[in-house]
Design a protein around this motif. Sequence first.
Motif, PDB file in Angstrom:
ATOM      1  N   ARG A  40      10.167   2.914  -6.822  1.00 29.08           N
ATOM      2  CA  ARG A  40      10.710   1.805  -6.017  1.00 29.08           C
ATOM      3  C   ARG A  40      11.663   0.974  -6.881  1.00 29.08           C
ATOM      4  O   ARG A  40      11.321  -0.101  -7.378  1.00 29.08           O
ATOM      5  CB  ARG A  40       9.576   0.959  -5.456  1.00 29.08           C
ATOM      6  CG  ARG A  40       8.722   1.709  -4.435  1.00 29.08           C
ATOM      7  CD  ARG A  40       7.696   0.799  -3.790  1.00 29.08           C
ATOM      8  NE  ARG A  40       6.832   1.486  -2.858  1.00 29.08           N
ATOM      9  CZ  ARG A  40       7.114   1.705  -1.575  1.00 29.08           C
ATOM     10  NH1 ARG A  40       8.253   1.276  -1.069  1.00 29.08           N
ATOM     11  NH2 ARG A  40       6.260   2.342  -0.792  1.00 29.08           N
ATOM     12  N   GLU A  45      16.758   4.270  -5.000  1.00 33.02           N
ATOM     13  CA  GLU A  45      16.916   4.287  -3.542  1.00 33.02           C
ATOM     14  C   GLU A  45      18.380   4.416  -3.128  1.00 33.02           C
ATOM     15  O   GLU A  45      18.689   5.044  -2.115  1.00 33.02           O
ATOM     16  CB  GLU A  45      16.305   3.025  -2.938  1.00 33.02           C
ATOM     17  CG  GLU A  45      14.793   2.962  -3.112  1.00 33.02           C
ATOM     18  CD  GLU A  45      14.132   2.093  -2.065  1.00 33.02           C
ATOM     19  OE1 GLU A  45      14.834   1.516  -1.215  1.00 33.02           O
ATOM     20  OE2 GLU A  45      12.888   2.019  -2.100  1.00 33.02           O
ATOM     21  N   ARG A 193      19.408   6.126   2.367  1.00 28.83           N
ATOM     22  CA  ARG A 193      18.608   5.994   1.147  1.00 28.83           C
ATOM     23  C   ARG A 193      18.214   7.385   0.646  1.00 28.83           C
ATOM     24  O   ARG A 193      18.041   8.317   1.437  1.00 28.83           O
ATOM     25  CB  ARG A 193      17.340   5.172   1.421  1.00 28.83           C
ATOM     26  CG  ARG A 193      17.599   3.730   1.815  1.00 28.83           C
ATOM     27  CD  ARG A 193      16.356   3.094   2.416  1.00 28.83           C
ATOM     28  NE  ARG A 193      15.216   3.171   1.518  1.00 28.83           N
ATOM     29  CZ  ARG A 193      13.937   3.219   1.933  1.00 28.83           C
ATOM     30  NH1 ARG A 193      13.650   3.240   3.235  1.00 28.83           N
ATOM     31  NH2 ARG A 193      12.971   3.266   1.057  1.00 28.83           N
ATOM     32  N   ARG A 199       9.320  10.072  -1.619  1.00 28.80           N
ATOM     33  CA  ARG A 199       9.477   9.333  -0.364  1.00 28.80           C
ATOM     34  C   ARG A 199       9.097  10.191   0.844  1.00 28.80           C
ATOM     35  O   ARG A 199       8.428   9.722   1.767  1.00 28.80           O
ATOM     36  CB  ARG A 199      10.928   8.857  -0.224  1.00 28.80           C
ATOM     37  CG  ARG A 199      11.163   8.040   1.043  1.00 28.80           C
ATOM     38  CD  ARG A 199      12.629   7.670   1.215  1.00 28.80           C
ATOM     39  NE  ARG A 199      12.847   6.979   2.476  1.00 28.80           N
ATOM     40  CZ  ARG A 199      14.023   6.850   3.085  1.00 28.80           C
ATOM     41  NH1 ARG A 199      15.113   7.365   2.517  1.00 28.80           N
ATOM     42  NH2 ARG A 199      14.128   6.224   4.239  1.00 28.80           N
TER      43      ARG A 199
END
Length: 536
Positions: A40, A45, A193, A199
């Motif tokens: 994160r 991202e 993203r 993810r």
Amino acid sequence: MQGDWDHIIVGAGSSGSVLAARLAEAGRRVLLIEAGGSDRRLFVEMPLGYGKLFMDPGVNWNYAAEPDPGLNGIRDHWPRGKVLGGSSSINAMVWIRGHPGDYDDWAAAGATGWGWSDVLPAFRALEDNEAGADDWRGTGGPLHIAACRDGMHPLTRAFLAAAGQAGLPQNPDFNGRAMEGVGPYQQTVKGGRRNSAARAFLRPALKHRGLKVTTGAQVTRVVFEGSRAVGVEYRQGGALHQARGGEVILSGGAINTPQLLMLSGIGPGAALRAMGLPVRVENANVGAHLSDHQGINYTWRATIPSLNDLLRPWWGKLRVGAEWLALRRGVLARSINHAGGFFRTDPGQARPNMQLYFQAFSTLLPRAGERPILSPDPFSGFSIGLSNCRPRSRGAITLASPDPLAAPRITANAYSHAEDVAEMLAAVKFLRVIAAQPAMRALIAEELRPGPEKQDDDALIDDLRSRSGTVYHPSCTARMGGDPVLSVLDAQLRVRGVEGLRVCDASAFPSLPGGNTNAPAILMGWRGADIVLDRV
């Protein structure tokens, strides 16, 4: 002793994240151990943010290969993901499965169940392709793949037209009916993203109570009782810990997995003894057969604005940054490799042996600590790159030290096979053929690299040796195969000579597929889970 876990997986990368997620979804108790930390992060991202991750020790192992005679003595930089999602969290996101013949080569090498007819249903099951479902593509799977057919830069459209004028067919889908030709690249991007393995697969699986993810934990060895692997030892927060389970699966990738096997006593016997390590299973194939694609860019100054003119100035950074932050759209919402393709340097080749990459920007001016994707050259420029698909040169991963925290030695041996040099020479000449076509000729002010003064074969070979480098696809260092003398694993990914130990990552590839290797690595985790669950 089974311990607390049904499976202990080492490495939460492209294969390990998928494998852990699918085993947890099947009700298995899974411990996933990752040396890196959370994915994160802003530049993870942001799709075009991967240039900022190129040398970032917070997400990157930052390996350096040995000085390579084939690269005129260069000590090449080898980035590998040290973060949830592994290299799928720091790569250029291009989604290429590989040629069907590549997988049939795997089956022919004794990796039964890994031929094209076996893996195609797995690819279709794991994909959610924006281009829609057909006999080759899948929809509804956990991994969204962007088609990226819209929003092309004028230079990109000119490249596609020029490649057509040079004789390459237009191809809207390299993962479809045919691989050869030029077109847009599909990318692992969702909603603007990066759509990494973490993810797409791992994060949704965290709802399963049987899955535990431990980060900041570097595994130092596999623990054995007799000939059976019963767990792992790992270092976390300065302390040494052990975890025990029913099966250990190594998913550290083509560098870390052979290193860990050797640290655990599985590998070339004389080399392990020289390091003072006990030999549990002598197998010279561990760390051997290192295969990787080599790439090079040719760069031109353009007569029209390129992405340099948008990404270089402060006002351009402000504009594209605001567009991405507010809308998840624009230049920052996809890889810089908007288009490319595959071609044969010789019509007699059975399948394409070269890959093209078009970039409507240029980065001749270096910047310390990153690839200057977000700060390109201060002039309008563009590049056409290429990499070889099936190089014959082989390198090796060996231990530099018995210290598990020390980096292993990477010997790439790039261009050590004469046919690799001959193929690349023919390929770089074809880049100039594309640039000379009417669709591109008027858009070129001058050739900047290698420069028009480099014309004869010796000069072009010296240039490709000086400016080539890895395109970050190391594979085959703990490969599957039918012959125990030539391989480390059987077709069920089991390490020969011990029990309770498997490998599931790109090191298990019997041979290097043509094209980007993230898709085959994700396939390895998906199909590896089916094998572990006895579904195939």
